[in-house]
Design an enzyme around this catalytic site. Sequence first.
Site, PDB file in Angstrom:
ATOM      1  N   THR A   5      39.773  26.307  33.892  1.00  0.00           N
ATOM      2  CA  THR A   5      39.820  27.455  32.978  1.00  0.00           C
ATOM      3  C   THR A   5      40.483  27.075  31.668  1.00  0.00           C
ATOM      4  O   THR A   5      41.497  26.414  31.660  1.00  0.00           O
ATOM      5  CB  THR A   5      40.651  28.592  33.589  1.00  0.00           C
ATOM      6  N   ASP A  14      40.533  36.304  37.387  1.00  0.00           N
ATOM      7  CA  ASP A  14      41.277  37.029  36.345  1.00  0.00           C
ATOM      8  C   ASP A  14      40.716  36.788  34.948  1.00  0.00           C
ATOM      9  O   ASP A  14      40.863  37.605  34.053  1.00  0.00           O
ATOM     10  CB  ASP A  14      42.751  36.601  36.389  1.00  0.00           C
ATOM     11  N   GLY A  31      45.281  30.029  36.424  1.00  0.00           N
ATOM     12  CA  GLY A  31      45.891  29.855  37.745  1.00  0.00           C
ATOM     13  C   GLY A  31      45.030  30.503  38.801  1.00  0.00           C
ATOM     14  O   GLY A  31      43.831  30.678  38.605  1.00  0.00           O
TER      15      GLY A  31
END
Lengths: 141, 182
Positions: free
Chosen positions: A1, A32, A53
Amino acid sequence: TIGMVVIHKMGYTAAGTSTNGLKFKIPGRVGDSPIPGAGAYAEDAVGAAAATGNGDIMMRFLPSYQAVEYMRGGEDPAVACQKVVSRIRKYFPNFFGAVICANVTGSYGAACNKLPTFTQFRFMVYNPLTNRPTEEKVDCI
Amino acid sequence: CGPLPLVLNTWPFQNATEAAWETLVAGGSALDAVESGCAACEREQCDNTVGFGGSPDESGETTLDAMIMDGTTMNVGAVGALRRIKNAIGVARKVLEHTAHTLLVGDSATKFAKSMGFISEDLSTNASRALHADWLAQNCQPNYWRNVIPDASKYCGPYKPPSILKQDRSTYRETGNNYGHD
């Protein structure tokens, strides 16, 4: 990411993310990253933040929104990031995650949750002082 | 205080930082800079955690998530579980600019992307196919199923919930351990 935060020289802010998610996820799972306030958040009155994360845990705490709110309250970007990490860690001490924060004065910081296999978080900075893309590291808390 | 402009991004993805900065130098907006920085990582498959050819799901498919937020207008465009389109952040920007919505997901997000002129193509590569084949050969470990039969910590699916009689009364409590990451 990748999570990115940009503060324009006129003070305009923007933030964004892009990811291919979690290896071997159950089809249909979204993390997320694309959730505003979780993966990234920006507001010209304050600044911007982005997170990376394990998204299934982190998204529940809206880390980038929360970091911007801490900065709105006057916290330094590094402290805002640390406070977000601490909030999540209270419930999930072993979560894998990091947050980057910047305010509209050009200050920035980052924080990460310390794990045996994750003690430092590396991120990139570019501003007129660095004069080129510069890697920085922060010790995880 | 630090001087402006400022580009900040997670992980040492230097080319993304560079691409964003160059966009600003060329007169682009903060939004343009975020889009070009993230797109650089999608093209370069940064760390195999961005863009095509990474993180295959259980069926072996790579799907993408992306968002972009304008801190002046508080406008957002985002895509989740986007299939068969490589430039996820580009589609997110179109959601921001051409819809009143915030988040489009799945096959319908792909349909929207094609209507905006994006090319539909396979996001798998030999690398992601090999990764998936290895995973299958290792009894589909790790996976993200809980409280199912057969035992997901030992076997591949398909899975189903244990029968009601045997269902464990206590609600399952996630620990957050041994998670992968986005």
